[in-house]
Design an enzyme around this catalytic site. Structure first.
Site, PDB file in Angstrom:
ATOM      1  N   ALA A 276     -14.383 140.349 -28.341  1.00  0.00           N
ATOM      2  CA  ALA A 276     -14.144 141.880 -28.403  1.00  0.00           C
ATOM      3  C   ALA A 276     -13.715 142.352 -29.667  1.00  0.00           C
ATOM      4  O   ALA A 276     -12.969 143.318 -29.900  1.00  0.00           O
ATOM      5  CB  ALA A 276     -13.170 142.053 -27.307  1.00  0.00           C
TER       6      ALA A 276
ATOM      7  N   PRO B 225      -8.788 139.254 -25.285  1.00  0.00           N
ATOM      8  CA  PRO B 225     -10.021 139.442 -24.747  1.00  0.00           C
ATOM      9  C   PRO B 225     -11.084 138.641 -25.341  1.00  0.00           C
ATOM     10  O   PRO B 225     -11.013 138.693 -26.878  1.00  0.00           O
ATOM     11  CB  PRO B 225     -10.125 140.919 -24.569  1.00  0.00           C
ATOM     12  CG  PRO B 225      -8.815 141.614 -25.122  1.00  0.00           C
ATOM     13  CD  PRO B 225      -7.981 140.563 -25.490  1.00  0.00           C
ATOM     14  N   VAL B 226     -12.184 137.974 -24.805  1.00  0.00           N
ATOM     15  CA  VAL B 226     -13.151 137.314 -25.499  1.00  0.00           C
ATOM     16  C   VAL B 226     -14.127 138.200 -25.958  1.00  0.00           C
ATOM     17  O   VAL B 226     -14.633 139.155 -25.247  1.00  0.00           O
ATOM     18  CB  VAL B 226     -13.473 136.351 -24.400  1.00  0.00           C
ATOM     19  CG1 VAL B 226     -14.785 135.549 -25.106  1.00  0.00           C
ATOM     20  CG2 VAL B 226     -12.567 135.333 -24.101  1.00  0.00           C
TER      21      VAL B 226
ATOM     22  N   ASP C  45     -11.102 135.955 -40.200  1.00  0.00           N
ATOM     23  CA  ASP C  45     -10.274 135.985 -38.895  1.00  0.00           C
ATOM     24  C   ASP C  45      -9.319 134.748 -38.888  1.00  0.00           C
ATOM     25  O   ASP C  45      -8.169 134.941 -38.501  1.00  0.00           O
ATOM     26  CB  ASP C  45     -11.225 135.505 -37.550  1.00  0.00           C
ATOM     27  CG  ASP C  45     -12.139 136.826 -37.525  1.00  0.00           C
ATOM     28  OD1 ASP C  45     -12.143 138.159 -38.061  1.00  0.00           O
ATOM     29  OD2 ASP C  45     -12.469 136.807 -36.131  1.00  0.00           O
TER      30      ASP C  45
ATOM     31  N   ALA D  57      -8.174 132.136 -32.734  1.00  0.00           N
ATOM     32  CA  ALA D  57      -6.761 132.081 -32.367  1.00  0.00           C
ATOM     33  C   ALA D  57      -6.545 130.650 -31.544  1.00  0.00           C
ATOM     34  O   ALA D  57      -5.648 129.928 -31.734  1.00  0.00           O
ATOM     35  CB  ALA D  57      -6.211 133.327 -31.605  1.00  0.00           C
TER      36      ALA D  57
ATOM     37  N   LEU E 192     -11.139 140.702 -31.569  1.00  0.00           N
ATOM     38  CA  LEU E 192      -9.795 140.418 -31.567  1.00  0.00           C
ATOM     39  C   LEU E 192      -9.403 138.872 -31.869  1.00  0.00           C
ATOM     40  O   LEU E 192      -8.291 138.392 -31.851  1.00  0.00           O
ATOM     41  CB  LEU E 192      -8.935 140.682 -30.169  1.00  0.00           C
ATOM     42  CG  LEU E 192      -8.978 142.291 -29.937  1.00  0.00           C
ATOM     43  CD1 LEU E 192      -8.562 142.586 -28.354  1.00  0.00           C
ATOM     44  CD2 LEU E 192      -7.824 143.130 -30.927  1.00  0.00           C
ATOM     45  N   GLY E 193     -10.261 138.205 -32.188  1.00  0.00           N
ATOM     46  CA  GLY E 193     -10.282 136.847 -32.706  1.00  0.00           C
ATOM     47  C   GLY E 193      -9.747 135.963 -31.811  1.00  0.00           C
ATOM     48  O   GLY E 193      -9.170 135.057 -32.108  1.00  0.00           O
ATOM     49  N   SER E 194     -10.351 136.186 -30.650  1.00  0.00           N
ATOM     50  CA  SER E 194      -9.962 135.177 -29.475  1.00  0.00           C
ATOM     51  C   SER E 194     -10.268 133.476 -30.106  1.00  0.00           C
ATOM     52  O   SER E 194      -9.708 132.655 -29.750  1.00  0.00           O
ATOM     53  CB  SER E 194     -10.664 135.331 -28.365  1.00  0.00           C
ATOM     54  OG  SER E 194     -11.979 135.224 -28.328  1.00  0.00           O
TER      55      SER E 194
HETATM   56  O1  PMV Z   1     -16.040 140.888 -34.719  1.00  0.00           O
HETATM   57  P1  PMV Z   1     -14.851 140.496 -35.468  1.00  0.00           P
HETATM   58  O2  PMV Z   1     -13.521 141.293 -35.313  1.00  0.00           O
HETATM   59  O3  PMV Z   1     -14.691 138.884 -35.153  1.00  0.00           O
HETATM   60  O4  PMV Z   1     -15.193 140.486 -36.809  1.00  0.00           O
HETATM   61  C1  PMV Z   1     -16.281 140.101 -37.664  1.00  0.00           C
HETATM   62  C2  PMV Z   1     -16.032 140.671 -38.968  1.00  0.00           C
HETATM   63  C3  PMV Z   1     -17.096 140.868 -39.839  1.00  0.00           C
HETATM   64  O5  PMV Z   1     -16.887 141.079 -40.989  1.00  0.00           O
HETATM   65  C4  PMV Z   1     -18.211 141.605 -39.126  1.00  0.00           C
HETATM   66  C5  PMV Z   1     -17.735 139.237 -39.962  1.00  0.00           C
HETATM   67  C6  PMV Z   1     -17.005 138.162 -40.904  1.00  0.00           C
HETATM   68  O6  PMV Z   1     -17.155 137.081 -40.569  1.00  0.00           O
HETATM   69  O7  PMV Z   1     -15.965 138.696 -41.534  1.00  0.00           O
END
Ligand code: PMV
Length: 314
Positions: free
Chosen positions: A104, A101-102, A152, A111, A106-108
């Site tokens: 959200a 999912p974008v 990520d 990835a 989950l690192g879309s």
């Molecule tokens: O929203 P996500 O899961 O892509 O994570 C961001 C994580 C943060 O710590 C808020 C930002 C980062 O760059 O680490």
């Protein structure tokens, strides 16, 4: 030439989001139930340098040259070519699909970058190491996020649990006893750059308060790593609750996240917290194989648009 393909998993942050941007440790794990896939096919009939990008799910069918320079895909492809010293790539089609999912948490984005960089370097005959993939994907993350910590692209490249400190070499660690996490999605899109930027402005006004919160989150991430390595994952429950309280104080929770966190606890989760950028996006709950179904039902009844049950293991 046969088509080349590469995949990359989704990810979820267990502990330390936001504080990780400010140099404190964080823990993230891959989520293999969702993934991005990139397939590259040579198109010898097209002139050299013509790269077609196809992503059916988002109705994208364009020539790379027609995308803006600051597009993350352009950056992933150009970064790969530059790193390989290739000025003009052989004509090809890059097909992208993803079940992640974008926006959200989950690192879309990361990835897709990782799978693209990996597939393209292999297609060009010089498959990158994980380290090279990770550092190029980090450059692309800067377009998505502004000031990303790098967590990520790291967890997604290495596809295993990581203990991450910004600017330091990746640390993988042993999961002595696998444990179950339920991920609940609020369905509220939450661009990470927004929540990171909002928090940065608050930190600039009152660094002492926020640095204290970041320190506390860092200590929780350290304690969580020990519990995971010792094989006592049940200790992660209270740590999740404490980390969530800190994230509330940082101002990155939301009504919808609060509702899901409360519902998970009510349904028997030993602990729960928001995960990632916050202000929407995802939360996670610590479950057992027996309680996962009940927690999933509780989350859906409380308004989650999607849940994923995942087991954390090496
Ligand atoms: O929203 P996500 O899961 O892509 O994570 C961001 C994580 C943060 O710590 C808020 C930002 C980062 O760059 O680490």
């Amino acid at each position: 030439m046969p088509a080349i393909s590469a995949t990359a998993p989704g990810k979820i942050i267990l502990f330390g989001e936001h504080a990780v941007v400010y140099g404190r440790p964080a823990i993230a794990v891959p989520v293999h139930q969702v993934q991005a896939r990139v397939m590259i096919q040579a198109e010898p009939r097209n002139p050299s340098g013509c790269i077609r990008i196809l992503a059916q799910a988002v109705n994208l069918d364009v020539w790379l040259a027609d995308l803006p320079r600051e597009d993350p895909l352009v950056s992933a492809v150009r970064g790969t070519l530059t790193a390989l010293g290739i000025e003009i790539a052989p004509a090809c089609t890059i097909r992208i699909s993803s079940s992640i999912p974008v926006a959200a948490g989950l690192g879309s984005g990361a990835a897709v970058s990782v799978a693209t960089i990996r597939a393209l370097s292999t297609f060009l005959g010089q498959a990158f190491t994980d380290e090279q993939v990770c550092s190029l994907a980090y450059e692309v993350e800067k377009i998505h996020h502004g000031t990303p910590s790098g967590i990520d692209n790291t967890v997604i490249t290495y596809a295993r649990p990581v203990y991450f400190v910004r600017g330091q070499p990746i640390e993988v660690f042993q999961v002595a006893r696998p444990f179950t996490i339920v991920i609940g999605d609020t369905g509220i899109p939450s661009p990470t750059a927004q929540s990171v930027g909002d928090l940065r402005r608050r930190w600039q006004v009152d660094p002492t308060t926020y640095d204290t919160l970041f320190d506390a989150a860092g200590l929780i991430a350290q304690a969580a790593r020990l519990a995971i390595e010792r094989g006592t994952p049940e200790e992660l429950g209270p740590l999740m609750d404490q980390n969530h309280a800190l994230l509330q104080e940082m101002g990155v929770s939301s009504l919808e996240l609060e509702r899901l966190v409360a519902a998970a606890r009510l349904a028997g989760a030993v602990g729960a917290k928001l995960s990632g950028g916050g202000q929407g996006g995802n939360m996670i709950a610590l479950a057992t194989p027996e309680s996962a179904d009940r927690i999933t039902e509780g989350l859906m009844a409380a308004g989650a648009v999607r849940t994923i049950v995942t087991e954390v293991r090496n």
